[in-house]
Design a protein around this motif. Structure first.
Motif, PDB file in Angstrom:
ATOM      1  N   ASN A 234       0.826  -1.208   0.000  1.00  0.00           N
ATOM      2  CA  ASN A 234       0.000   0.000   0.000  1.00  0.00           C
ATOM      3  C   ASN A 234       0.863   1.263   0.000  1.00  0.00           C
ATOM      4  O   ASN A 234       0.566   2.238  -0.701  1.00  0.00           O
ATOM      5  CB  ASN A 234      -0.935   0.005   1.207  1.00  0.00           C
ATOM      6  N   GLU A 235       1.939   1.233   0.806  1.00  0.00           N
ATOM      7  CA  GLU A 235       2.840   2.381   0.811  1.00  0.00           C
ATOM      8  C   GLU A 235       3.483   2.575  -0.555  1.00  0.00           C
ATOM      9  O   GLU A 235       3.630   3.715  -1.035  1.00  0.00           O
ATOM     10  CB  GLU A 235       3.914   2.192   1.877  1.00  0.00           C
ATOM     11  N   GLN A 238       0.917   4.048  -2.811  1.00  0.00           N
ATOM     12  CA  GLN A 238       0.732   5.464  -2.506  1.00  0.00           C
ATOM     13  C   GLN A 238       1.884   6.302  -3.065  1.00  0.00           C
ATOM     14  O   GLN A 238       1.668   7.394  -3.607  1.00  0.00           O
ATOM     15  CB  GLN A 238       0.602   5.660  -1.001  1.00  0.00           C
ATOM     16  N   ARG A 239       3.118   5.759  -2.894  1.00  0.00           N
ATOM     17  CA  ARG A 239       4.255   6.486  -3.450  1.00  0.00           C
ATOM     18  C   ARG A 239       4.168   6.570  -4.969  1.00  0.00           C
ATOM     19  O   ARG A 239       4.443   7.623  -5.555  1.00  0.00           O
ATOM     20  CB  ARG A 239       5.568   5.814  -3.034  1.00  0.00           C
ATOM     21  N   ALA A 241       1.472   6.517  -6.735  1.00  0.00           N
ATOM     22  CA  ALA A 241       0.414   7.480  -7.064  1.00  0.00           C
ATOM     23  C   ALA A 241       0.924   8.913  -6.902  1.00  0.00           C
ATOM     24  O   ALA A 241       0.630   9.792  -7.723  1.00  0.00           O
ATOM     25  CB  ALA A 241      -0.808   7.240  -6.182  1.00  0.00           C
ATOM     26  N   LYS A 242       1.697   9.156  -5.827  1.00  0.00           N
ATOM     27  CA  LYS A 242       2.256  10.491  -5.628  1.00  0.00           C
ATOM     28  C   LYS A 242       3.218  10.854  -6.755  1.00  0.00           C
ATOM     29  O   LYS A 242       3.193  11.975  -7.273  1.00  0.00           O
ATOM     30  CB  LYS A 242       2.977  10.552  -4.279  1.00  0.00           C
TER      31      LYS A 242
END
Length: 741
Positions: A234-235, A238-239, A241-242
């Motif tokens: 998930n991290e 998220q990274r 996606a960022k």
């Protein structure tokens, strides 16, 4: 096993795989106080059959993955009445996360002598295993993982299982050790260790408790590993996606703005926000020698670095305000950002490029020299404190490197990464920072987009400049062509006018020449007849003389006009009597005009002055003006000649009443061979040279002549116009003499 003194204190015991691995160690007499303490603690023993249920209940009811393993270690340690309990996952012969360590907080010096104390559950504590000091290379633990069975050590220090004194393998904590492995899916995935600080004989019930808890704890470890793996994924998502949003925002900034300064400011803001660093800067290179724009491993080009964009995240635990800083300028417009329970405020440099932007030479910074020569690879420094301390003061102040540890310098290059270095994207962090490969990859993509924007903007500006230059040149060429066209049009118009003048001149001249010649020819024919009487012969001879005089006068006018045009004829000044000269001319013209019914009115001052001038030129001017006035006067009218003195000059005016001169013809009345509209058609004699000759003679006498034509008030019924020629000549001969000199 090697003890702490380096001696081998036990030998392997051969047994079947189904037997428990229990080491029978010599018993040590315990103090009576410790025995009583253990007897009192027996009331907290847990039934082995219930231990597995308790662990399964913890798995079913606890949703906090950080405390799950701690609670299981707590339960197992209390059940075994141990001083500590360690549960850890095992991977590649190493203790890894998740792990937890439970410990008796009453385990302090002289605790064994406290015979009056009765321990309760409040006397235990659980802690996380931050830095495991347990090595799986230890013989006891290695045997547990290899055989998958429980190993019991009654007194670790007095057994063959102890580590040798000089062994690199750290010893096990405590003295009595009970260790076993955990399983999930038939495979070992962790280890359980319970121990006591004093020697202890482990019972079969203790070993059964570990065996009962093995599968449940294995499930817990597997659950935590999978939960941790999911959290890691998930991290990563998220990274990613960022990073995707970062690249999208950079592309959007390039698409929506045509100003490179605004694009670079947006790029550095989004990059700093995404990577969560303290400060970001963009510096562009200005080369003084274009030949050295390409990176060279042996030579640093002579170039300046200009700070064009800057953006900073300033940590402040007490304030949540934005501070804009640009060379000492601050702006406190509000926006706060709370991330990971830490108050951060953004420090942003406004996007306004000024002429005095901070600059320094590339050779003044060892960091940028190193980054330049490492192009196209970025210069990533986890801890640049030592290198920053060696930087020159000027570059350090401009880049605000004081207190910076983590540093990243990414070059802005051409499309292929091997061309000219355009500048650098700089990221700074106040703490040492490890730059991940994903961050390096996304930064290279961001810099590639920024470089393309810089190149596109520079190319666009060059094209615009070229277009402007070409447009200016084209406009200049059009202006020149316009002037040439205007000149050509003027020349064409002049040629047309000259053609008209020529045609009119030829027509007039042919009429003025042919008419007298025709008359002369007829007179000659008549004279050839012998029977002509004497009176007729005299008459024809007079006609020949008169017409010959006209032809001679016409030729003389042409020659005089040619002679006086360049004003090469010298002035011969003679004193004349104006009154007498005008009276003589008036008498001659009255005789000529008698047949036409014209009269001449002369208005002279009572005492007409004598005047020094060139008599021939002056008389010729008056003669032409009076001739012209009589030619165009209506029958029965009078020609008026006035003379006056004004401003030291003699003013003569000759006026007549007739058809007048049109407004279109007035500007050209003194042009050579130019006659009024319709004059030739009316068969009025003339060549168009008289007034042109008058103008030349007046200029020769240093005078001026004006003409006016307007309706005459006294002849409204006849619709006659008054046409006046006004001649102004200097009175004093000295002026003429000075002019001639």
């Amino acid at each position: 096993m090697i003890d702490r003194q380096g001696n081998q204190d036990f030998t392997p015991i051969e047994r079947s795989a189904s037997e428990s691995c229990t080491l029978h160690l010599p018993q040590i007499a315990e103090p009576v106080s410790v025995q009583k303490f253990l007897d009192r603690l027996m009331q907290y023993q847990v039934d082995p059959a219930l231990l597995g249920q308790q662990i399964c209940q913890i798995l079913a009811t606890n949703f906090d993955r950080e405390s799950l393993l701690l609670q299981i270690a707590n339960t197992l340690g209390v059940a075994c009445q141990a001083d500590f309990c360690l549960i850890a996952a095992v991977a590649e012969q190493k203790v890894v996360n998740p792990n937890a360590c439970w410990q008796n907080k009453s385990d302090r010096p002289n605790a064994a002598n406290a015979t009056d104390s009765t321990p309760t559950l409040e006397n235990w504590q659980t802690t996380g295993l931050q830095s495991p000091s347990i090595s799986l290379e230890h013989p006891v633990l290695a045997k547990v993982l290899a055989d998958g069975e429980i190993v019991a050590v009654s007194d670790y220090l007095d057994s063959q299982a102890a580590s040798p004194p000089n062994s690199a393998v750290p010893p096990l904590p405590g003295r009595a050790i009970l260790a076993g492995s955990t399983r999930f899916g038939g495979a070992v995935n962790g280890i359980m260790i319970v121990g006591k600080s004093q020697p202890h004989q482990w019972s079969a019930a203790d070993r059964q408790r570990l065996e009962t808890a093995s599968d449940a704890i294995g499930i817990a470890i597997s659950h935590l590993e999978k939960t941790q793996a999911i959290a890691t994924l998930n991290e990563q998502l998220q990274r990613q996606a960022k990073y995707k949003n970062l690249l999208g925002s950079v592309a959007a900034a390039i698409d929506t703005s045509s100003e490179v300064d605004q694009i670079l400011q947006q790029v550095i803001e989004n990059t700093v926000d995404t990577l969560e660093v303290d400060r970001g800067q963009i510096l562009l290179l200005k080369y003084t020698d274009p030949l050295f724009k390409t990176p060279s491993p042996h030579q640093t080009p002579k170039a300046k670095l200009e700070l064009v964009s800057e953006y900073a995240l300033k940590k402040d635990a007490n304030k949540q305000t934005i501070e804009h800083s640009d060379a000492g300028k601050k702006n406190t417009t509000g926006k706060t950002k709370n991330k990971e329970k830490t108050a951060k405020s953004k420090s942003k440099i406004p996007n306004s490029k000024v002429d005095n932007s901070p600059v320094f030479w590339l050779s003044e910074s060892s960091l940028f020299e190193k980054a330049f020569h490492s192009t196209p690879k970025p210069l990533a420094l986890d801890d640049a404190g030592e290198l920053i301390s060696k930087e020159q003061e000027g570059a350090t102040e401009i880049l605000k490197l004081q207190g910076i540890r983590g540093l990243m310098l990414v070059p802005l290059t051409g499309a292929n990464g091997q061309e000219t270095v355009l500048g650098f994207l700089v990221l700074q962090h106040s703490e040492p920072r490890t730059w991940s490969p994903e961050e390096l990859e996304v930064l290279e993509l961001v810099c590639a987009q920024a470089s393309r924007a810089i190149i596109a903007t520079q190319t666009l500006k060059e094209v615009q400049t070229l277009v402007q230059d070409r447009t200016a040149q084209l406009q200049q060429s059009l202006d020149v062509q316009g002037k040439l066209y205007e000149q050509s049009a003027n020349q064409l118009e002049q040629m047309r006018n000259l053609k008209l003048i020529k045609d009119e001149f030829i027509t007039t001249l042919s009429h003025e020449l042919r008419t007298p010649l025709t008359i002369m020819k007829l007179a000659i024919l008549m004279l050839k007849q012998a029977e002509q009487p004497s009176a007729s012969r005299v008459k024809y001879l007079d006609i020949l003389d008169q017409q010959c005089s006209k032809e001679t006068a016409l030729v003389n006018d042409l020659l005089a006009l040619k002679q006086f045009e360049p004003q090469q004829v010298p002035i011969s000044i003679v004193q004349i009597d104006l009154k007498r000269l005008i009276q003589d001319l008036a008498g001659d013209f009255e005789k000529k005009w008698a047949d036409k019914g014209l009269t001449l009115k002369v208005d002279l001052p009572q005492f007409a002055p004598s005047w020094e001038t060139e008599p021939d030129s002056f008389k010729r001017v008056l003669l032409e003006l009076l001739t012209n006035a009589g030619k165009y006067s209506a029958s029965g009218t009078a020609v008026v000649l006035d003379m006056s003195e004004a401003g030291g000059c003699i003013v003569l005016s000759v006026s007549n009443f007739g058809r007048g001169i049109s407004a279109a013809d007035l500007p050209h009345i003194f042009d050579k061979f130019r006659r009024g509209t319709g004059i030739t058609d009316q068969a009025i004699p003339g060549t168009g040279l008289g007034l042109a000759l008058v103008k030349c003679l007046v200029d020769h006498l240093n005078g001026t002549i004006d003409v006016s034509s307007c309706p005459a008030e006294s002849f409204e019924a006849d619709e006659l116009w008054r046409t006046s020629f006004t001649l102004t000549l200097p009175q004093f001969p000295a002026e003429l003499s000075n002019l001639e000199e």
